[in-house]
Enzyme design. Structure first.
Site, PDB file in Angstrom:
ATOM      1  N   SER A 120       0.812  -1.131  -0.133  1.00 56.97           N
ATOM      2  CA  SER A 120       0.057   0.036   0.049  1.00 56.97           C
ATOM      3  C   SER A 120       0.623   1.563   0.014  1.00 56.97           C
ATOM      4  O   SER A 120       0.271   2.143  -0.388  1.00 56.97           O
ATOM      5  CB  SER A 120      -0.822   0.180   1.243  1.00 56.97           C
ATOM      6  OG  SER A 120      -1.552  -1.094   1.491  1.00 56.97           O
ATOM      7  N   HIS A 141      -1.688  -2.568  -6.756  1.00 53.29           N
ATOM      8  CA  HIS A 141      -2.146  -2.392  -5.649  1.00 53.29           C
ATOM      9  C   HIS A 141      -3.802  -2.432  -5.743  1.00 53.29           C
ATOM     10  O   HIS A 141      -4.409  -1.789  -6.303  1.00 53.29           O
ATOM     11  CB  HIS A 141      -1.977  -1.000  -5.038  1.00 53.29           C
ATOM     12  CG  HIS A 141      -2.258  -0.676  -3.769  1.00 53.29           C
ATOM     13  ND1 HIS A 141      -2.786   0.613  -3.401  1.00 53.29           N
ATOM     14  CD2 HIS A 141      -2.616  -1.575  -2.798  1.00 53.29           C
ATOM     15  CE1 HIS A 141      -3.271   0.497  -2.286  1.00 53.29           C
ATOM     16  NE2 HIS A 141      -3.163  -0.923  -1.722  1.00 53.29           N
ATOM     17  N   GLU A 153      -4.194   0.045  -8.625  1.00 48.47           N
ATOM     18  CA  GLU A 153      -3.149   0.857  -9.102  1.00 48.47           C
ATOM     19  C   GLU A 153      -2.121   0.169  -9.536  1.00 48.47           C
ATOM     20  O   GLU A 153      -1.531  -0.573  -8.909  1.00 48.47           O
ATOM     21  CB  GLU A 153      -2.607   1.661  -7.812  1.00 48.47           C
ATOM     22  CG  GLU A 153      -3.729   2.648  -7.104  1.00 48.47           C
ATOM     23  CD  GLU A 153      -3.292   3.376  -6.014  1.00 48.47           C
ATOM     24  OE1 GLU A 153      -3.627   4.605  -5.746  1.00 48.47           O
ATOM     25  OE2 GLU A 153      -2.929   2.594  -4.973  1.00 48.47           O
ATOM     26  N   ASN A 192      -4.013   5.932  -1.405  1.00 47.84           N
ATOM     27  CA  ASN A 192      -3.705   6.065   0.242  1.00 47.84           C
ATOM     28  C   ASN A 192      -3.169   7.746   0.476  1.00 47.84           C
ATOM     29  O   ASN A 192      -3.316   7.930   1.726  1.00 47.84           O
ATOM     30  CB  ASN A 192      -2.856   5.090   0.746  1.00 47.84           C
ATOM     31  CG  ASN A 192      -3.737   3.769   1.004  1.00 47.84           C
ATOM     32  OD1 ASN A 192      -4.802   3.709   1.073  1.00 47.84           O
ATOM     33  ND2 ASN A 192      -2.923   2.747   0.635  1.00 47.84           N
TER      34      ASN A 192
HETATM   35  N1  CAA Z   1     -15.247 -10.806  -0.830  1.00 50.60           N
HETATM   36  C1  CAA Z   1     -16.020 -11.132  -1.952  1.00 50.60           C
HETATM   37  N2  CAA Z   1     -17.072 -10.526  -1.938  1.00 50.60           N
HETATM   38  C2  CAA Z   1     -17.619  -9.384  -1.192  1.00 50.60           C
HETATM   39  C3  CAA Z   1     -16.815  -9.148  -0.177  1.00 50.60           C
HETATM   40  C4  CAA Z   1     -15.647  -9.728   0.193  1.00 50.60           C
HETATM   41  N3  CAA Z   1     -15.004  -9.802   1.183  1.00 50.60           N
HETATM   42  N4  CAA Z   1     -17.560  -8.357   0.648  1.00 50.60           N
HETATM   43  C5  CAA Z   1     -18.572  -8.232   0.003  1.00 50.60           C
HETATM   44  N5  CAA Z   1     -18.603  -8.762  -1.009  1.00 50.60           N
HETATM   45  C6  CAA Z   1     -19.735  -8.704  -2.180  1.00 50.60           C
HETATM   46  C7  CAA Z   1     -20.884  -9.372  -2.038  1.00 50.60           C
HETATM   47  O1  CAA Z   1     -21.012 -10.602  -2.077  1.00 50.60           O
HETATM   48  C8  CAA Z   1     -21.830  -8.667  -2.801  1.00 50.60           C
HETATM   49  O2  CAA Z   1     -21.978  -8.985  -4.079  1.00 50.60           O
HETATM   50  P1  CAA Z   1     -23.348  -8.781  -4.974  1.00 50.60           P
HETATM   51  O3  CAA Z   1     -24.287  -7.520  -4.566  1.00 50.60           O
HETATM   52  O4  CAA Z   1     -23.062  -8.953  -6.377  1.00 50.60           O
HETATM   53  O5  CAA Z   1     -24.183  -9.987  -4.677  1.00 50.60           O
HETATM   54  C9  CAA Z   1     -21.310  -7.233  -2.696  1.00 50.60           C
HETATM   55  O6  CAA Z   1     -19.876  -7.231  -2.527  1.00 50.60           O
HETATM   56  C10 CAA Z   1     -21.962  -6.085  -1.816  1.00 50.60           C
HETATM   57  O7  CAA Z   1     -21.804  -6.793  -0.526  1.00 50.60           O
HETATM   58  P2  CAA Z   1     -22.803  -6.601   0.538  1.00 50.60           P
HETATM   59  O8  CAA Z   1     -24.119  -6.510  -0.015  1.00 50.60           O
HETATM   60  O9  CAA Z   1     -22.620  -7.819   1.663  1.00 50.60           O
HETATM   61  O10 CAA Z   1     -22.258  -5.359   1.369  1.00 50.60           O
HETATM   62  P3  CAA Z   1     -22.381  -3.800   0.746  1.00 50.60           P
HETATM   63  O11 CAA Z   1     -23.296  -3.605  -0.280  1.00 50.60           O
HETATM   64  O12 CAA Z   1     -22.395  -3.274   2.143  1.00 50.60           O
HETATM   65  O13 CAA Z   1     -20.934  -3.698   0.425  1.00 50.60           O
HETATM   66  C11 CAA Z   1     -18.447  -3.440   0.344  1.00 50.60           C
HETATM   67  C12 CAA Z   1     -19.686  -4.318   1.069  1.00 50.60           C
HETATM   68  C13 CAA Z   1     -18.190  -3.794  -0.991  1.00 50.60           C
HETATM   69  C14 CAA Z   1     -17.257  -3.968   1.406  1.00 50.60           C
HETATM   70  C15 CAA Z   1     -18.987  -1.869   0.567  1.00 50.60           C
HETATM   71  O14 CAA Z   1     -19.236  -1.677   1.835  1.00 50.60           O
HETATM   72  C16 CAA Z   1     -17.739  -0.934   0.181  1.00 50.60           C
HETATM   73  O15 CAA Z   1     -17.537  -0.880  -0.912  1.00 50.60           O
HETATM   74  N6  CAA Z   1     -17.070  -0.325   1.011  1.00 50.60           N
HETATM   75  C17 CAA Z   1     -15.739   0.358   1.161  1.00 50.60           C
HETATM   76  C18 CAA Z   1     -14.677  -0.424   0.731  1.00 50.60           C
HETATM   77  C19 CAA Z   1     -13.386   0.442   0.676  1.00 50.60           C
HETATM   78  O16 CAA Z   1     -13.423   1.643   0.508  1.00 50.60           O
HETATM   79  N7  CAA Z   1     -12.150  -0.498   0.301  1.00 50.60           N
HETATM   80  C20 CAA Z   1     -10.914   0.192   0.190  1.00 50.60           C
HETATM   81  C21 CAA Z   1     -10.089   0.045   1.332  1.00 50.60           C
HETATM   82  S1  CAA Z   1      -8.547   0.929   1.404  1.00 50.60           S
HETATM   83  C22 CAA Z   1      -7.564  -0.305   0.701  1.00 50.60           C
HETATM   84  O17 CAA Z   1      -7.972  -1.379   0.408  1.00 50.60           O
HETATM   85  C23 CAA Z   1      -6.379   0.376   0.326  1.00 50.60           C
HETATM   86  C24 CAA Z   1      -5.140   0.114   1.211  1.00 50.60           C
HETATM   87  O18 CAA Z   1      -4.125  -0.029   0.987  1.00 50.60           O
HETATM   88  C25 CAA Z   1      -5.552   0.027   2.916  1.00 50.60           C
END
Ligand code: CAA
Length: 285
Positions: A120, A141, A153, A192
């Site tokens: 990251s 990334h 990325e 990030n």
């Molecule tokens: N693995 C696989 N699929 C997943 C999953 C996982 N861990 N979590 C959720 N999903 C899928 C679900 O199966 C669902 O699929 P469908 O709608 O196609 O059936 C879809 O994602 C939506 O899931 P939910 O309905 O259970 O829940 P939600 O609508 O609240 O979405 C989320 C969950 C996708 C995590 C959403 O809350 C989200 O986008 N959150 C923000 C995530 C984010 O910002 N990530 C970046 C983090 S920073 C990073 O990663 C960088 C770093 O270096 C630190």
């Protein structure tokens, strides 16, 4: 010839997600873990995710079976000899990544193989120089959860071959179906650099008693249409990861808004690392 076989080093939250993606894309994928127990945990987590996709109708039975059949697990670098792409996705420790890339340099036989890091924040050039082939090393990334988040990325270092950058951009786009952002090899890349000061600011607001965790998160979900609030997102990323990324950004730029807030340090020291330990800004039972 393209990428025919993939290895992922570290089958945790991020590595497991990346392996799920490549397995679903039809590529034999070997996951290198540190122990048989870690490999079993990784396999169970990927299987749960694939089962959920099957239940939700995102995968049919044949695709589910094919993805599982594409996955193998190992604790031995020798099993990575014939891969065309390695994605390293272990914790944010430069020393550990340098050790892994040196081992990959010895294990992966094809000189055309691409050695990618999902770091990251750690400079790609530092990781690349742990190998004898820095021109084949690049940052790829992914975002958590990798099977869902559309972005990758792509980060070449000053030593990366242009052909490697082009092939990884095409791979992420055409094979994995992602959208690519081209980033420079600076700590935090694009996302990030913007996300960490925001998450740190939310933690400071919470620590100051400015608002409750729920109100801070609802504020950003309902007032700014973010899918998750900053504190629940930090819990999902993992507070240990958050702290290491923030420290790396602070070391690179020296700006106070990257500095991990004292509360984050205390929570990490207490083992309250977020969802993965059942407790962070929220209690997950
Ligand atoms: N693995 C696989 N699929 C997943 C999953 C996982 N861990 N979590 C959720 N999903 C899928 C679900 O199966 C669902 O699929 P469908 O709608 O196609 O059936 C879809 O994602 C939506 O899931 P939910 O309905 O259970 O829940 P939600 O609508 O609240 O979405 C989320 C969950 C996708 C995590 C959403 O809350 C989200 O986008 N959150 C923000 C995530 C984010 O910002 N990530 C970046 C983090 S920073 C990073 O990663 C960088 C770093 O270096 C630190």
């Amino acid at each position: 010839m393209g990428i025919q076989r993939v290895a992922v080093v570290g089958g945790g939250q991020m590595g497991g997600g990346v392996a799920e993606l490549t397995a679903k894309a039809g590529l034999p994928t070997v996951i290198k873990e540190v122990s048989a127990e870690a490999a079993e945990n990784s396999e169970a987590a990927i299987r749960r995710s694939l089962d959920r996709a099957l239940e939700r109708g995102k995968l049919d039975e044949a695709a589910h079976a094919a993805a599982l059949a594409n996955l193998t697990f190992t604790t031995d670098y020798a099993d990575l000899a014939d891969v065309d792409l390695v994605v390293e996705a272990v914790v944010e420790s430069f020393d550990l990544k340098a050790e892994i890339f040196a081992a990959l340099d010895g294990a992966v036989t094809s000189p055309d193989a691409v050695l990618a890091s999902n770091t990251s924040s750690i400079p790609i050039i530092d990781i690349a120089m742990a190998t004898g082939r820095p021109e084949q090393v690049i940052g790829l990334h992914f975002f958590n959860p990798a099977p869902v988040m559309k972005l990758v990325e792509v980060i070449p270092s000053v030593r990366t071959n242009e052909s490697v950058t082009a092939s990884m951009t095409a791979f992420a786009t055409d094979v994995l179906g992602k959208v690519v952002v081209a980033a420079k090899d600076r700590a935090g890349f694009v996302v990030n650099m913007l996300l960490v000061p925001y998450l740190n600011a939310a933690m400071r607001m919470y620590a100051d008693g400015h608002a409750s965790a729920e109100d801070i998160d609802n504020g950003m979900k309902l007032g700014a249409a973010h899918p998750m609030g900053p504190l629940e997102l930090s819990d999902m990323i993992g507070l240990d990861t958050m702290m290491l990324v923030a420290e790396t950004l602070f070391a690179e730029y020296g700006d106070d808004f990257y500095l991990p807030p004292p509360l984050l340090r205390r929570m990490v020291a207490a083992g309250h690392l977020g969802r993965k330990t059942g407790r962070g800004f929220y209690d997950y039972g």
